[in-house]
Design a protein around this motif. Structure first.
Motif, PDB file in Angstrom:
ATOM      1  N   SER A 296       0.837  -1.207   0.000  1.00 59.60           N
ATOM      2  CA  SER A 296       0.000   0.000   0.000  1.00 59.60           C
ATOM      3  C   SER A 296       0.867   1.251   0.000  1.00 59.60           C
ATOM      4  O   SER A 296       1.808   1.368   0.792  1.00 59.60           O
ATOM      5  CB  SER A 296      -0.892  -0.003   1.241  1.00 59.60           C
ATOM      6  OG  SER A 296      -1.377   1.300   1.492  1.00 59.60           O
TER       7      SER A 296
ATOM      8  N   ASN B 257       4.101   2.274   7.682  1.00 59.01           N
ATOM      9  CA  ASN B 257       5.115   1.453   6.998  1.00 59.01           C
ATOM     10  C   ASN B 257       6.135   2.307   6.260  1.00 59.01           C
ATOM     11  O   ASN B 257       7.337   2.020   6.274  1.00 59.01           O
ATOM     12  CB  ASN B 257       4.442   0.495   6.005  1.00 59.01           C
ATOM     13  CG  ASN B 257       4.061  -0.822   6.650  1.00 59.01           C
ATOM     14  OD1 ASN B 257       4.397  -1.076   7.812  1.00 59.01           O
ATOM     15  ND2 ASN B 257       3.362  -1.662   5.904  1.00 59.01           N
TER      16      ASN B 257
ATOM     17  N   ASP C 213      -0.001   3.595   3.424  1.00 56.41           N
ATOM     18  CA  ASP C 213       0.288   3.183   4.800  1.00 56.41           C
ATOM     19  C   ASP C 213       1.497   3.990   5.288  1.00 56.41           C
ATOM     20  O   ASP C 213       2.651   3.602   5.103  1.00 56.41           O
ATOM     21  CB  ASP C 213       0.578   1.675   4.841  1.00 56.41           C
ATOM     22  CG  ASP C 213       0.803   1.172   6.258  1.00 56.41           C
ATOM     23  OD1 ASP C 213       1.206   1.980   7.131  1.00 56.41           O
ATOM     24  OD2 ASP C 213       0.582  -0.034   6.498  1.00 56.41           O
TER      25      ASP C 213
ATOM     26  N   LYS D 192      -2.209  -5.584  10.371  1.00 50.60           N
ATOM     27  CA  LYS D 192      -2.620  -4.219  10.021  1.00 50.60           C
ATOM     28  C   LYS D 192      -1.568  -3.569   9.138  1.00 50.60           C
ATOM     29  O   LYS D 192      -1.900  -2.846   8.208  1.00 50.60           O
ATOM     30  CB  LYS D 192      -2.824  -3.401  11.298  1.00 50.60           C
ATOM     31  CG  LYS D 192      -3.952  -3.936  12.174  1.00 50.60           C
ATOM     32  CD  LYS D 192      -4.290  -2.974  13.304  1.00 50.60           C
ATOM     33  CE  LYS D 192      -5.436  -3.513  14.130  1.00 50.60           C
ATOM     34  NZ  LYS D 192      -4.981  -4.169  15.378  1.00 50.60           N
ATOM     35  N   HIS D 193      -0.293  -3.809   9.452  1.00 48.73           N
ATOM     36  CA  HIS D 193       0.800  -3.288   8.629  1.00 48.73           C
ATOM     37  C   HIS D 193       1.644  -4.469   8.155  1.00 48.73           C
ATOM     38  O   HIS D 193       2.310  -5.118   8.952  1.00 48.73           O
ATOM     39  CB  HIS D 193       1.672  -2.311   9.429  1.00 48.73           C
ATOM     40  CG  HIS D 193       0.892  -1.183  10.044  1.00 48.73           C
ATOM     41  ND1 HIS D 193       0.419  -0.119   9.314  1.00 48.73           N
ATOM     42  CD2 HIS D 193       0.475  -0.980  11.322  1.00 48.73           C
ATOM     43  CE1 HIS D 193      -0.226   0.714  10.119  1.00 48.73           C
ATOM     44  NE2 HIS D 193      -0.216   0.207  11.342  1.00 48.73           N
TER      45      HIS D 193
END
Ligand SMILES: CC(=O)N[C@@H](CC(=O)O)C(=O)O
Ligand SMILES: [Zn+2]
Length: 313
Positions: free
Chosen positions: A130, A136, A133, A172-173
Motif C-alpha cells: 500500500s 510502513n 500506509d 494491520k501493517h
C-alpha cells in the motif's frame, strides 16, 4: 506550514515470520534462532513473536507442500470451512489467520515482517502492498537512513492483477523483506546478517514510535510493480531462451526499448520492446519459472509521506 499528521495506535503486537517458503534459509534460521533465544528481538514496549509459517515445507526444504502459502490468504480460503481434504497450505493459512488475524479485523497483529530470500540480485528489498500506509513508509524511511550507505529498495505492489494474498497480509501493517541473491536451500552469511540488521532497525523504530517519538514528513523512493515478463515458451510450455547476460543481475537498473532481454539457445538476442524505460527486478528468480515470470518491470517514483505519531487518548 504543517502537513497532515497521521495518528496510529501503538504497535504492541509484532510478528516476525520465517519459512513462509521452506527453502529460503535466512528467515528460517533467524526465526529458529529467535525462538530459542529472543534477547535480540526483545524491546520494552513491543511484544515480538517469531513464527515458522510452513514447518512441513521447511522440513522438506521445499517452497511448499501442496500450494504456495504466500498466495493462500484469499478471502475465499480464509472464510470457507473445511478440514483434512484441503491443501496443507490452505489449512495452515486458516491457522495463521486465527493466531495473527483475523485479516482485516481490529484483533489482527499490528505489524508482520515476513522474511524471504530471492535468487535475484536485488539486495535488500522491502515489499509493500500500500502506498498510503504512512506507518510502513515512515518505518522504511527510518531503516534506510539507519543503514546508509548500505541501501535498501522498496518494491510497491498495488497492481490490481499482479497483487497476491500474502501471509503477512493478515496484519494491520504488512511488511515483506526480500534479501538476495541467495540460492534456494543455501545460507549465505552476508545475506543472513543484512536481514538480521534490518529487523533490528525495524524493531528500534517501533520501540521509538511506541514511546511517543513523532516522525516528520519525508519522501521515500519506491519501485511500483508494472508488468510481468515471461520467458519465451514453446507450445509445450518449455522455455525457449534464458535471461540475457546483459540483463542478468541488473535488478533496479533501467531497461530501455531495444536493450537485450533474452538469449536463445542458438545465441540470438531478444530485445525489450516496451514503450519506454522500466526498472526490472526479480530477474531470474528460481521460484518464478512456475509462475511464468522471468522478471517484473517497475516504474520508479517518490512518495510523499506524512508525519506520524501515536494516538494519545
Ligand atoms: C521469491 C519469493 O518467494 N518472493 C515472494 C515475494 C513476496 O513475499 O511478496 C513471493 O513471491 O511470495
Ligand atoms: Zn519467499
Amino acid at each position: 506550514m504543517s502537513s497532515d499528521v497521521c495518528c496510529f495506535a501503538e504497535a504492541r503486537r509484532v510478528a516476525i515470520f520465517g519459512g513462509t517458503h521452506g527453502n529460503e534459509m535466512s528467515g528460517i534460521m533467524l526465526v529458529s534462532m529467535w525462538t530459542k533465544n529472543d534477547s535480540e528481538i526483545r524491546r520494552s514496549r513491543v511484544h515480538t513473536k517469531p513464527f515458522m509459517c510452513n514447518p512441513r515445507a521447511v522440513e522438506k526444504c521445499a517452497r511448499y507442500i501442496d500450494t504456495d502459502l504466500n498466495r493462500a490468504f484469499t478471502a475465499e480460503n480464509l472464510s470457507t470451512p473445511g478440514g483434512d481434504e484441503l491443501p496443507y497450505e490452505v489449512r495452515r493459512a486458516k491457522e495463521i489467520n486465527q493466531i495473527f488475524g483475523p485479516k482485516g479485523s481490529p484483533d489482527a497483529y499490528d505489524v508482520i515482517f515476513d522474511l524471504h530470500n530471492t535468487t535475484s540480485n536485488m539486495g535488500s528489498t522491502f515489499i509493500l502492498e500500500s502506498s498510503t500506509d504512512h506507518f510502513n513508509l515512515q518505518m522504511v524511511h527510518y531503516i534506510k537512513k539507519s543503514m546508509a550507505p548500505e541501501s535498501c529498495m522498496v518494491l510497491l505492489n498495488e497492481h490490481p492483477q499482479l497483487k497476491y494474498a500474502t501471509t503477512r497480509s493478515v496484519a494491520k501493517h504488512a511488511v515483506g523483506l526480500e534479501v538476495g541473491p541467495q540460492p534456494q536451500g543455501v545460507l549465505r552469511s552476508n545475506i543472513f546478517e543484512s536481514m538480521r540488521m534490518i529487523v533490528k532497525h525495524a524493531l528500534d523504530f517501533i520501540e521509538m514510535f511506541n514511546s511517543g517519538v513523532e516522525f516528520p514528513a519525508c519522501r521515500v523512493q519506491v519501485f511500483r510493480v508494472h508488468e510481468r515478463v515471461d520467458y519465451p515458451r514453446d507450445t509445450n510450455g518449455n522455455i525457449g531462451a534464458m535471461v540475457h547476460p546483459h540483463l542478468q543481475d541488473c535488478d533496479w537498473e533501467p531497461l530501455n526499448p531495444g536493450d537485450p532481454m533474452f538469449q536463445t539457445f542458438d545465441g540470438r538476442t531478444i530485445v525489450y520492446e516496451g514503450a519506454g524505460s522500466v526498472y526490472p527486478t526479480f530477474i531470474n528468480e528460481a521460484a518464478y519459472y512456475e509462475k511464468h515470470q522471468a522478471f517484473v518491470t517497475t516504474f520508479r517514483e517518490t512518495l510523499a509521506v506524512n508525519s506520524i505519531r501515536k494516538n494519545t487518548k
